[in-house]
Enzyme design. Sequence first.
Site, short mmCIF file in Angstrom:
data_model
loop_
_atom_site.label_atom_id
_atom_site.label_comp_id
_atom_site.label_asym_id
_atom_site.label_seq_id
_atom_site.Cartn_x
_atom_site.Cartn_y
_atom_site.Cartn_z
N GLU A 41 -8.35 -2.82 2.44
CA GLU A 41 -8.81 -1.63 1.72
C GLU A 41 -7.81 -1.33 0.62
O GLU A 41 -6.59 -1.33 0.85
CB GLU A 41 -8.91 -0.43 2.68
CG GLU A 41 -9.28 0.89 1.99
CD GLU A 41 -9.38 2.06 2.97
OE1 GLU A 41 -9.75 1.80 4.14
OE2 GLU A 41 -9.08 3.19 2.58
N GLU A 79 -6.67 8.68 -4.12
CA GLU A 79 -7.05 9.69 -3.14
C GLU A 79 -6.27 10.95 -3.45
O GLU A 79 -5.12 10.89 -3.88
CB GLU A 79 -6.73 9.25 -1.72
CG GLU A 79 -7.51 8.07 -1.20
CD GLU A 79 -7.13 7.76 0.24
OE1 GLU A 79 -7.87 8.20 1.14
OE2 GLU A 79 -6.10 7.11 0.45
#
Length: 408
Positions: A156, A161
């Site tokens: 990932e 974020e």
Amino acid sequence: MLRRSLLGALSVVLVTSAATGVAHAGPSDAAAAVTFSDTFDGAAGSAVNSSKWTLETGDNVNNHERQYYTSGTNNAALDGQGHLVITAKKENPANYQCWYGTCQYTSARLNTSGKFSAQYGHVEARMKIPRGQGMWPAFWMLGTDIGSVGWPNSGEIDVMENVGFEPSTVHGTIHGPGYSGSAGVGAGYSLPGGQAFADAFHTFAVDWAPNSIKWSVDGVVYQTRTPADVSGKTWAFNKPFFLILNLAVGGYWPGDPNSSTAFPAQLVVDSVSVTTSDTPAPTGGAIRGLAGKCVDVAAANPANGTPVQLYDCNGTAAQQWTVGSDGTIRALGKCLDVNSGGTADGTPVQLYDCNGTAAQKWTVSSARDIVNPQANKCLDVTGNNSANGTRLQIWTCSGGANQKWTVG
């Protein structure tokens, strides 16, 4: 930095090619490029392009998130001004059920699985994130083999974020076998002076190559990760990945919303683009500068004399440049040229037939300057103006941000 689980609908989907990418030859025809671009043009209230994106549905028990992801346009729609708006709402219009009981919030999560994947390249999104306790916007990628190997073996890559209690900071992280969840490898980037990311659009990107990933915000690289950073564990990033955009509500990392959190909350996405190459070439690709924008051939017009300008990065051929060993910088089969071979401050640059003259010779320095040696001057954004369409010129080298460029 906790992993957001893949919803059930994705678990059987494998991607092996960039099915909706546009293949074209680079300026020297040395390597075919595959690009993905979405600028979210369309009527207000309309859905995203279903040939590029799939809307996931359901909840997420793994992170204890609070939202239910819906299909349709209730939580993900175009605004008619070139943006995708992902909206988190405090509502439950269809009596959705979540892991904790009746869902309290709805939102949206989009992915390109089965429609587009890439292995290496420049991956970026220009977005304005929401503010508020419990908000968790993200732009990220998963390995296309997740259906067969599972997570975290799939790998990932979190391009960006943000958790609402850190309004000035975003995070970039990698997750893989033995370094996942809270043990993911990454770093944060904070705006100066207490500025909040929710106040303006910013460009979040990774430059991804074999055994290397670099994260940047508005063109400023803030971390680089290589296999040396995963302590002898498997580097899970030398294979194809697909894209994901989502706005989560609550969860272990951001915590739940509270009385200070305003709803609806919106993640506004201006553009998403990916530029990849069959053979990674550090001397070619996009040239990024002021405000994270790209050197661009106006209107993608290959005619002699076409202005070269600053423009939002979009992955098109008008922004794909090759820096040759002969000192030329080429796009659309022609050369970056100083108008009339001028040497004065303010002389504009243009696209022109390659002719071997000193007006078309450039040196890219380790300090990120692009210099025309004949004039001994730098490629410069006129007036330090980051607006789309600002003409590029040569100017006495000053070290300013409007003269700093990242090639490839």
